[in-house]
Motif scaffolding. Structure first.
Motif, mmCIF file in Angstrom:
data_model
loop_
_atom_site.group_PDB
_atom_site.id
_atom_site.type_symbol
_atom_site.label_atom_id
_atom_site.label_comp_id
_atom_site.label_asym_id
_atom_site.label_seq_id
_atom_site.Cartn_x
_atom_site.Cartn_y
_atom_site.Cartn_z
ATOM 1 N N ILE A 1 5.399 13.154 -5.071
ATOM 2 C CA ILE A 1 4.915 12.244 -6.106
ATOM 3 C C ILE A 1 4.534 13.086 -7.323
ATOM 4 N N THR A 2 5.037 12.693 -8.486
ATOM 5 C CA THR A 2 4.795 13.485 -9.698
ATOM 6 C C THR A 2 3.699 12.915 -10.585
ATOM 7 N N SER A 3 3.473 11.587 -10.529
ATOM 8 C CA SER A 3 2.423 10.997 -11.364
ATOM 9 C C SER A 3 2.027 9.638 -10.818
ATOM 10 N N LEU A 4 0.817 9.224 -11.157
ATOM 11 C CA LEU A 4 0.360 7.872 -10.877
ATOM 12 C C LEU A 4 0.573 7.017 -12.113
ATOM 13 N N LEU A 5 0.972 5.780 -11.921
ATOM 14 C CA LEU A 5 1.229 4.857 -13.027
ATOM 15 C C LEU A 5 0.070 3.884 -13.157
ATOM 16 N N THR A 6 -0.314 3.587 -14.380
ATOM 17 C CA THR A 6 -1.417 2.666 -14.635
ATOM 18 C C THR A 6 -0.966 1.506 -15.511
ATOM 19 N N SER B 1 -5.608 -0.307 -14.217
ATOM 20 C CA SER B 1 -5.498 -0.127 -12.770
ATOM 21 C C SER B 1 -4.324 0.782 -12.430
ATOM 22 N N VAL B 2 -4.398 1.417 -11.271
ATOM 23 C CA VAL B 2 -3.254 2.169 -10.758
ATOM 24 C C VAL B 2 -2.306 1.180 -10.098
ATOM 25 N N VAL B 3 -1.038 1.204 -10.524
ATOM 26 C CA VAL B 3 -0.076 0.194 -10.077
ATOM 27 C C VAL B 3 1.136 0.812 -9.383
ATOM 28 N N GLY B 4 1.104 2.097 -9.131
ATOM 29 C CA GLY B 4 2.236 2.733 -8.479
ATOM 30 C C GLY B 4 2.317 4.199 -8.831
ATOM 31 N N ALA B 5 3.514 4.737 -8.725
ATOM 32 C CA ALA B 5 3.702 6.167 -8.934
ATOM 33 C C ALA B 5 5.159 6.462 -9.244
ATOM 34 N N VAL C 1 0.855 -1.193 0.000
ATOM 35 C CA VAL C 1 0.000 0.000 0.000
ATOM 36 C C VAL C 1 0.887 1.237 0.000
ATOM 37 N N LEU C 2 0.704 2.064 -1.006
ATOM 38 C CA LEU C 2 1.415 3.338 -1.103
ATOM 39 C C LEU C 2 0.457 4.443 -0.676
ATOM 40 N N VAL C 3 0.817 5.181 0.367
ATOM 41 C CA VAL C 3 -0.006 6.289 0.855
ATOM 42 C C VAL C 3 0.676 7.585 0.462
ATOM 43 N N VAL C 4 -0.005 8.378 -0.369
ATOM 44 C CA VAL C 4 0.554 9.638 -0.857
ATOM 45 C C VAL C 4 -0.027 10.770 -0.016
ATOM 46 N N GLY C 5 0.798 11.337 0.841
ATOM 47 C CA GLY C 5 0.337 12.360 1.767
ATOM 48 C C GLY C 5 0.391 11.830 3.182
ATOM 49 N N SER D 1 -2.037 -1.258 -4.022
ATOM 50 C CA SER D 1 -3.075 -0.256 -3.736
ATOM 51 C C SER D 1 -2.388 1.073 -3.479
ATOM 52 N N THR D 2 -3.020 2.148 -3.944
ATOM 53 C CA THR D 2 -2.482 3.491 -3.738
ATOM 54 C C THR D 2 -3.583 4.374 -3.156
ATOM 55 N N ILE D 3 -3.270 5.088 -2.079
ATOM 56 C CA ILE D 3 -4.241 5.970 -1.430
ATOM 57 C C ILE D 3 -3.742 7.409 -1.535
#
Length: 575
Positions: free
Chosen positions: A165-170, A174-178, A15-19, A195-197
């Motif tokens: 974080i500059t961008s979300l990767l798909t 699905s979103v698979v990272g950043a 799980v990647l939590v951005v913020g 999972s990315t939050i």
């Protein structure tokens, strides 16, 4: 052509939590307790950045300690009515029901709140039927954040500071990272997650006057939008009525709201009129933020403002020693400093404070369901980054509770998804494209400096999408935003090519996000041809339930696509 960035050292997590503010920290704790490997990203220093710690007063939860008639059903009704019936009622039901338990979680983490015996000292705030605000004098946000920091450390959540974080990767829809940038050393980082939050807060700093910290520029909205996520209710930006406009060193700073709440401060125009009689004669100065902000703006715009472009907030009718004792017990915090209300510049014992609205909160955001899921599998959002709870206007004190309810729910469900889904591959072409975008700025010589463009964006936002809006202003804003994207963004550059703590580099990335967020606000505001909540159109001054009892959704699909969807209603349909 070989990649400019190596994919051999991808940072992997469940799980990647951005913020890392209130919502992010709570999400990380819950995901960790659910057994997931968690990595939380902080743009600054954990526990010392973001806006949660700046929230001074109340966190709403319907315990019924102050009035036994209160409960989650009443909190639900107040929130939906306060949002002018545009809230997703499934989200509100979860919020109102779970808020008390999330406060008890904070107590378990070590947070302290003002008590009366063994019950919370709950206070009444505008927009609420009963007193339900839990607080610790004027340090509620600080207390919540301190408890969350302790719990994050106890749970051994990994925190990466000074990283944006500059961008979300798909991949496969699905979103698979950043992708991210280490601000300290200028290194590009690729993150892989199941999972990315997104918990990046709002976008108040796109406006010229704001109550937020300078890093709250809408990063999460912009990166989610670019990845294909839907955003909802972006036209509803809440303005705080009582930002100080004079003396100039305090201009635009939040800090005197409690003169209105606790001391029943009175608002006057230059004629000495208590003008709130014209806008809300029943609640007067204790009306909701949208109404008070609009009233102040209109008084100034119609020539009845103070000498320095605001109105007068007065508590000098109270005994001087009462004011002295109150200030001693309740130090009033502005953005990054304590405001001296008994000093030579401002002395509330003798004179009124000149105030004017400042951008304070985004009611909209990433469109989620009651489980904090976006339309993109693998992408969750919580707190101010998420839309749906507040509808057309957030009633006071709900923001802190929202971070805890949605943070906990997003963390738990994101962890469940991570444990039941395989890791998807990273798309190398997306990484390459983002690397070129990010590093193209710092490698460019000659062009537009970010501070110059940021100033133009903030001025434009205030003029075209501020407290009061109008078709010509919105059209002018859209035209100028399009020109900025076409002509200015490709020319962004830094004065130095250094990659370590290059503030201009970070500001360049931020201003790109600010432009995208402003365009979303403008397009949604242009589409909604009515006035509702904190969206006020001078050319459409009435609320129009027949045509506009629906949400506006913005999505990047063959250019920007603006559509409407029916409001999600469950048990409150009589508007």
């Amino acid at each position: 052509m070989p990649l400019k960035v190596s994919l051999n050292n991808i940072v992997e997590t469940d799980v990647l939590v951005v913020g890392a503010g209130g919502a992010g920290a709570r999400a990380a704790i819950e995901a960790r307790e659910a057994g997931a490997e968690v990595l939380m990203i902080d743009k600054g220093i954990f526990g010392r950045s973001g806006v949660t710690l700046m929230a001074p007063y109340t966190c709403m939860a319907a315990f019924g300690h102050a009035d036994p008639r209160d409960g989650p059903d009443m909190h639900f009704q107040d929130t939906v009515k306060g949002g002018s019936f545009l809230s997703n009622q499934k989200i509100v039901e979860v919020f109102a029901k779970e808020a008390p338990q999330r406060i008890l979680d904070l107590v378990r983490f070590g947070a302290k709140f003002d008590m009366i015996g063994d019950k919370f000292d709950q206070v009444l705030m505008p927009g609420h039927t009963y007193p339900r605000g839990v607080h610790l004098d004027m340090r509620t946000g600080l207390q919540i954040m301190a408890a969350l920091v302790r719990e994050v450390k106890r749970c051994r959540v990994e925190v990466l500071e000074d990283t944006t974080i500059t961008s979300l990767l798909t991949s496969q829809g699905s979103v698979v990272g950043a992708t991210g940038l280490d601000i300290e050393n200028g290194e590009f980082i690729v993150f892989s997650s199941k999972s990315t939050i997104v918990c990046t807060g709002g976008g108040m700093e796109i406006f010229e006057y704001s109550s937020a910290s300078t890093d709250v520029v809408g990063d999460g909205y912009a990166m989610a939008y670019r990845a294909g996520a839907e955003l909802v209710d972006m036209e509803f930006v809440q303005f705080y009525p009582t930002g100080i406009v004079w003396p100039p060193q305090y201009k635009g700073r939040l800090g005197v709201g409690n003169l209105r709440y606790n001391l029943k401060g009175r608002l006057y125009n230059i004629r000495g009129e208590r003008f709130m009689e014209r806008y809300d004669p029943e609640r007067m100065e204790l009306s909701t933020r949208d109404i008070v902000s609009r009233a102040i703006y209109l008084e100034v715009m119609e020539g009845r403002g103070s000498l320095h472009g605001g109105v007068y907030l007065d508590v000098s009718y109270l005994p001087p020693n009462l004011l002295e004792h109150w200030v001693a017990k309740n130090p009033v915090a502005g953005v990054g400093q304590i405001i001296n209300l008994l000093g030579p510049d401002i002395d509330i014992r003798k004179e009124a404070v000149e105030v004017f609205p400042v951008a304070h909160y985004f009611c909209g955001g990433i469109r989620i369901d009651e489980n904090c899921k976006s339309n993109l599998p693998g992408l969750f959002a919580a707190g101010e980054a998420a839309g749906g709870l507040d509808g057309a206007n957030r009633i006071e004190g709900n923001a802190l509770a929202k971070t805890q309810v949605q943070g906990a729910r997003a963390g738990r469900i994101a962890a469940q998804r991570a444990k039941s889904n395989a890791r998807l591959p990273i798309d190398e072409s997306q990484v390459e494209k983002e690397y070129e975008r990010v590093f193209g700025i710092v490698e460019r010589r000659g062009g537009i400096r970010p501070v110059e463009l940021k100033r133009k964006v903030k001025t434009l936002a205030w003029k075209s999408a501020g407290v009061v809006r109008d078709k010509p202003w919105l059209e002018e804003g859209l035209t100028e935003v399009s020109r900025m994207r076409r002509e200015a963004v490709p020319r962004l550059c830094t004065s130095s090519g250094t990659r370590s703590f290059n503030r201009e580099w970070l500001e360049s990335l931020e201003v790109c996000n600010m432009i995208e967020v402003l365009e979303m606000v403008l397009r949604a505001s242009y589409a909604r041809t009515e006035s509702r909540g904190c969206h006020y159109r001078r050319d459409y001054q009435q609320r129009d339930d027949q045509n506009w009892l629906k949400n506006i959704v913005v999505k990047k699909e063959n250019g920007e696509k603006v559509t409407t969807v029916p409001v999600v209603m469950t048990k409150l349909t009589d508007w």
